[in-house]
Design a protein around this motif. Structure first.
Motif, PDB file in Angstrom:
ATOM      1  N   SER A  31     101.726 104.147  17.316  1.00 44.42           N
ATOM      2  CA  SER A  31     102.799 103.383  17.058  1.00 44.42           C
ATOM      3  C   SER A  31     103.241 103.571  15.465  1.00 44.42           C
ATOM      4  CB  SER A  31     102.873 101.809  17.104  1.00 44.42           C
ATOM      5  OG  SER A  31     101.649 101.285  16.208  1.00 44.42           O
ATOM      6  N   THR A  42     107.198 109.268  20.229  1.00 46.09           N
ATOM      7  CA  THR A  42     106.345 108.143  20.590  1.00 46.09           C
ATOM      8  C   THR A  42     106.903 107.146  21.517  1.00 46.09           C
ATOM      9  OG1 THR A  42     106.352 106.729  18.619  1.00 46.09           O
ATOM     10  CG2 THR A  42     104.556 108.686  18.799  1.00 46.09           C
ATOM     11  N   ARG A  43     106.143 106.307  22.065  1.00 54.30           N
ATOM     12  CA  ARG A  43     106.647 105.480  22.949  1.00 54.30           C
ATOM     13  C   ARG A  43     107.495 104.453  21.986  1.00 54.30           C
ATOM     14  NH1 ARG A  43     103.075 101.187  26.768  1.00 54.30           N
ATOM     15  NH2 ARG A  43     104.944  99.823  27.119  1.00 54.30           N
ATOM     16  N   ARG A  44     107.083 104.162  20.788  1.00 55.30           N
ATOM     17  CA  ARG A  44     107.729 103.172  20.027  1.00 55.30           C
ATOM     18  C   ARG A  44     109.104 103.748  19.660  1.00 55.30           C
ATOM     19  NH1 ARG A  44     106.148 101.506  13.916  1.00 55.30           N
ATOM     20  NH2 ARG A  44     107.972 100.172  13.640  1.00 55.30           N
ATOM     21  N   GLU A  47     111.200 103.069  22.851  1.00 54.57           N
ATOM     22  CA  GLU A  47     111.536 101.565  22.943  1.00 54.57           C
ATOM     23  C   GLU A  47     112.735 101.187  21.925  1.00 54.57           C
ATOM     24  OE1 GLU A  47     107.846  99.771  22.287  1.00 54.57           O
ATOM     25  OE2 GLU A  47     107.125 100.083  24.361  1.00 54.57           O
ATOM     26  N   ALA A  48     112.769 101.621  20.649  1.00 55.98           N
ATOM     27  CA  ALA A  48     113.629 101.307  19.856  1.00 55.98           C
ATOM     28  C   ALA A  48     115.083 102.043  20.138  1.00 55.98           C
ATOM     29  CB  ALA A  48     113.286 101.791  18.350  1.00 55.98           C
ATOM     30  N   SER A  91     111.509  94.192  22.389  1.00 55.81           N
ATOM     31  CA  SER A  91     111.201  95.398  21.744  1.00 55.81           C
ATOM     32  C   SER A  91     112.234  95.624  20.472  1.00 55.81           C
ATOM     33  CB  SER A  91     111.536  96.400  22.900  1.00 55.81           C
ATOM     34  OG  SER A  91     111.359  97.782  22.345  1.00 55.81           O
ATOM     35  N   LYS A  94     111.116  93.924  17.637  1.00 59.18           N
ATOM     36  CA  LYS A  94     109.547  94.361  17.106  1.00 59.18           C
ATOM     37  C   LYS A  94     109.661  95.576  16.499  1.00 59.18           C
ATOM     38  CE  LYS A  94     107.076  94.758  20.578  1.00 59.18           C
ATOM     39  NZ  LYS A  94     105.989  94.614  21.631  1.00 59.18           N
ATOM     40  N   ASN A  95     110.614  96.411  16.950  1.00 57.59           N
ATOM     41  CA  ASN A  95     110.744  97.798  16.346  1.00 57.59           C
ATOM     42  C   ASN A  95     111.865  98.390  15.441  1.00 57.59           C
ATOM     43  OD1 ASN A  95     108.297  98.761  17.880  1.00 57.59           O
ATOM     44  ND2 ASN A  95     109.866  98.823  19.662  1.00 57.59           N
TER      45      ASN A  95
END
Length: 96
Positions: A31, A42-44, A47-48, A91, A94-95
C-alpha cells in the motif's frame, strides 16, 4: 504513497524493468507503493481511481458525471445507499 519511483517487486534490466523477477523479492507493504511491477498500479491506486470515478463531483476528475449518477440515469433505480457506495466512500476517504 511513500514510494512513487520504484516497483514493489524486484525487476531487472533484462525485462526492461517491467516484469517482476521470478523468485525475486517483493515489498512488505504494497500500500506504500504506486506500482507493483514496472507498469501495473497497486491495489490501493486502483481503489483510489475507482472511488473517484464512482463518487467524485469534480469535473476535472469525472465528466459529465460520476458512475453513481450514470447508474441512476440508466437503471431507473437509486444506487445511493448501496453496499457498493458505502465501500467506495470508505475507500475514497482512506486513500485520497
Amino acid at each position: 504513497f511513500t514510494v512513487t519511483n520504484a516497483s514493489c517487486c524486484e525487476t531487472t534490466a533484462e525485462s526492461y524493468y517491467i516484469a517482476c523477477l521470478e523468485g525475486g523479492t517483493v515489498c512488505g507493504n504494497r500500500s506504500e507503493y504506486v506500482f507493483f511491477d514496472g507498469v501495473h498500479p497497486t491495489r490501493r491506486v486502483y481503489e483510489a481511481i475507482s472511488s473517484k470515478a464512482f463518487l467524485s463531483d469534480l469535473t476535472g476528475e469525472v465528466y459529465p458525471f460520476n458512475v453513481m449518477k450514470l447508474a441512476n440515469l440508466t437503471s431507473g433505480s437509486k444506487v445511493g445507499g448501496s453496499v457498493l457506495e458505502s465501500r467506495a466512500w470508505e475507500s475514497f476517504g482512506k486513500n485520497v
